[in-house]
Design a protein around this motif. Sequence first.
Motif, short mmCIF file in Angstrom:
data_model
loop_
_atom_site.label_atom_id
_atom_site.label_comp_id
_atom_site.label_asym_id
_atom_site.label_seq_id
_atom_site.Cartn_x
_atom_site.Cartn_y
_atom_site.Cartn_z
N LYS A 1 0.83 -1.22 0.00
CA LYS A 1 0.00 0.00 0.00
C LYS A 1 0.86 1.26 0.00
N VAL A 2 2.12 1.09 0.28
CA VAL A 2 3.01 2.25 0.43
C VAL A 2 3.79 2.52 -0.86
N PHE A 3 4.24 1.43 -1.49
CA PHE A 3 5.06 1.57 -2.70
C PHE A 3 4.21 1.33 -3.95
N GLY A 4 4.41 2.15 -4.95
CA GLY A 4 3.91 1.82 -6.26
C GLY A 4 4.77 0.70 -6.82
N ILE A 5 4.14 -0.40 -7.22
CA ILE A 5 4.90 -1.55 -7.72
C ILE A 5 4.46 -1.83 -9.15
N HIS A 6 5.43 -1.82 -10.05
CA HIS A 6 5.13 -1.94 -11.48
C HIS A 6 5.72 -3.24 -12.04
N ASP A 7 5.15 -3.64 -13.20
CA ASP A 7 5.63 -4.86 -13.85
C ASP A 7 6.89 -4.61 -14.67
N SER A 8 7.10 -3.36 -15.08
CA SER A 8 8.27 -3.06 -15.92
C SER A 8 8.63 -1.59 -15.77
N ILE A 9 9.84 -1.26 -16.19
CA ILE A 9 10.28 0.14 -16.18
C ILE A 9 9.39 0.95 -17.11
N GLN A 10 9.08 0.35 -18.25
CA GLN A 10 8.26 1.05 -19.25
C GLN A 10 6.89 1.39 -18.66
N GLU A 11 6.29 0.42 -17.96
CA GLU A 11 4.97 0.67 -17.37
C GLU A 11 5.05 1.82 -16.34
N ALA A 12 6.12 1.82 -15.54
CA ALA A 12 6.28 2.89 -14.55
C ALA A 12 6.41 4.25 -15.23
#
Lengths: 147, 117
Positions: free
Chosen positions: B98-109
């Motif tokens: 809930k604290v960190f944004g967690i992405h599947d890839s650098i591109q998605e971020a």
Amino acid sequence: MATVELAFSALPVHVRTARLIVTAVARRSGVEEELLDEVRLAVGEACSRAVEAHRLHCPAEPVRLELHDDDGRFEVVVNDAASNGKPVDPLPAAPPRGGGAGGGDDPDSLGLAVISGLVDDVEIAPTPDGTQIRMGWPVAAHSSGSN
Amino acid sequence: MDLKVNDYTTDDGLTVINVEGEIDVYTAPKLREKLIDLVNKGKFHLLVDMEKVEFLDSTGLGVLVGGLKRVRAHDGSLELVCTQERILKIFRITGLTKVFGIHDSIQEAQEKRKGQK
């Protein structure tokens, strides 16, 4: 007597070695492959906590582990000798509240939270010398005591 | 095992930190120093790529939370790239998803970041 006993100097560099040894013994004892990550992480947390406690209170004392492989169960006991006269903190009942950035970086409480979240079969208790963390995992029936 | 930590900054001002190896009580200080160094250099939007992290314990979580506190003090961000279930599990157990944004890839971020601008 424990199946394997391990003592190491209270230095962070040795925690990885302890993780590797415990994971190898767990695998050999018949702990399922999918549980080995849990064993590795929980033991690492318990050892890291013990190392930090020893560095604060008794840096010359080694951290001691006992690994037992009995009765269809693999058990790891991590003992520290860093009694400072205070009782051990009780296990947190829930993860850190909301994971707020203010409270989530206390390594001791976070480590205990991880252990209690990961391991169903865990006891944390004070001893005359310090604190004992006892964790257990099931082993496959046909593997117990083999080799 | 050594922890390898490298970084680069993209054209849109996002600093990507590639972490490779095991983050534990022995190696976490190296990551902590890197995060502090980047903040001291004025890099306040950080993306930690954890796809090559083989092990993460609570010491590593503490370092990431500490980094988040530092960048937030400058209205910055610290997000993660992680798809490994064994690593994600520790974030879930501690409530830190809930604290960190967690992405599947650098591109998605990067795309989400562009969308927020």
